[in-house]
Design an enzyme around this catalytic site. Structure first.
Site: not given
Ligand SMILES: Cc1cc2nc3c(=O)[nH]c(=O)nc-3n(C[C@H](O)[C@H](O)[C@H](O)COP(=O)(O)O)c2cc1C
Length: 287
Positions: A27, A29, A104, A171-174, A176
């Site tokens: 996913p 954004t 997502q 989306h349970g990650a990062h 948020y």
């Molecule tokens: C421009 C951009 C937008 C992203 N938007 C999202 C998002 O909407 N949701 C999400 O879960 N991760 C998002 N990510 C993170 C990526 O999905 C991914 O997690 C990241 O590039 C690292 O890879 P990995 O987590 O699979 O190891 C985004 C990454 C980039 C570069």
């Protein structure tokens, strides 16, 4: 390092989900949905990925129906007739090109700042009113707020199924909203949603249970999770395989079919004493 890429091109099946290969798009954004409605540009963006052979597309984060869910401009919503009709066109285009697609489902929690669309006066919502440890933002959620968000995820999943999506990703990650409950750094609640890992998991477990209840037993539910947070790349939810197991099992029992482990650095071992990364450990522990 020699690599056997053969498995990537094997089909994959889970319940009614059939993927032509194991190439999945993460996913990402895009901020190309003015008015929070996915338009023809969005349709053709996803169609092109399917036409070029991607097996499973996971859409950019798309917001559930809660006033504080969005945190950025021109992010597509996953509620309301106009946005859902746009998503229907996306699904149909991807299916015509032989791909499968999950939305997502997203709530940004305390990442939201006042002033952001769609309603600028709405604050960020989070477990304890913290963007990060020591960094207040927005409001701490009441039990009613928690129930509203759980319902919003269940509504979105039901709509995803009705539109023909092949499953949903939560989306349970990062760092948020869901991850803000999981992470001790942003969850300082003293009710049943804070404290022990079991309590910090409760909100996510209740979301998964509510989604499962709405979509039935056969519909794929994927959960994305991560150790890292945008607020702190070194943050961790678990420090050993045993802790990871205790984190994952309640989610499996709640109804997660597929875990999507986000690592930032997939080549790094997760725990000492094994080459497995977070995804490898998750597969080993849950299948
Ligand atoms: C421009 C951009 C937008 C992203 N938007 C999202 C998002 O909407 N949701 C999400 O879960 N991760 C998002 N990510 C993170 C990526 O999905 C991914 O997690 C990241 O590039 C690292 O890879 P990995 O987590 O699979 O190891 C985004 C990454 C980039 C570069």
């Amino acid at each position: 390092m020699s690599m056997n890429l053969g498995p990537l091109f094997q089909p994959f099946e889970l319940h009614n989900l059939k993927l032509r290969n194991r190439v999945a798009m993460a996913p990402m954004t895009r901020n190309f949905s003015p008015g929070n409605v996915p338009n023809e540009d969005v349709v053709s963006y996803y169609r092109r990925r399917a036409e070029n052979g991607v097996g499973l597309l996971i859409t950019e984060g798309t917001t559930v129906n809660h006033a504080g869910a969005n945190g950025y401009p021109n992010v597509p919503a996953f509620h309301g007739d106009a946005a859902l009709s746009g998503w229907k066109d996306v699904v149909d285009a991807v299916h015509e090109a032989g791909g499968a697609i999950f939305p997502q489902l997203w709530h940004v929690g305390a990442v939201r700042q006042e002033g952001v669309e769609p309603v600028p006066s709405v604050p960020g919502f989070s477990p304890s009113g913290l963007f990060a440890p020591g960094k207040p933002n927005g409001k701490a959620m009441t039990k009613d707020d928690i129930d509203d968000v759980i319902t919003a995820f269940a509504d979105a999943a039901q709509d995803a199924k009705a539109l023909g999506f092949d499953g949903v990703e939560i989306h349970g990650a990062h760092g948020y909203l869901l991850d803000q409950f999981l992470w001790e750094g942003t969850n300082q609640r003293d009710d049943e949603y804070g404290g022990s890992m079991e309590n910090r998991l409760r909100f996510v477990v209740e979301i998964v249970e509510a989604v499962r209840h709405r979509v039935g037993p056969e519909y794929p539910i994927m959960l994305r999770f991560s150790q890292w947070k945008q607020q702190d790349y070194e943050a961790r939810l678990v420090n050993s395989p045993e802790e990871l197991d205790a984190f994952l099992q309640p989610l499996v029992e709640a109804g997660v079919d597929i875990f999507h482990a986000s690592t930032r650095r997939f080549w790094e071992p997760e725990f000492e004493g094994s080459d497995l990364n977070l995804a490898g450990w998750t597969q080993k522990l849950t299948g």
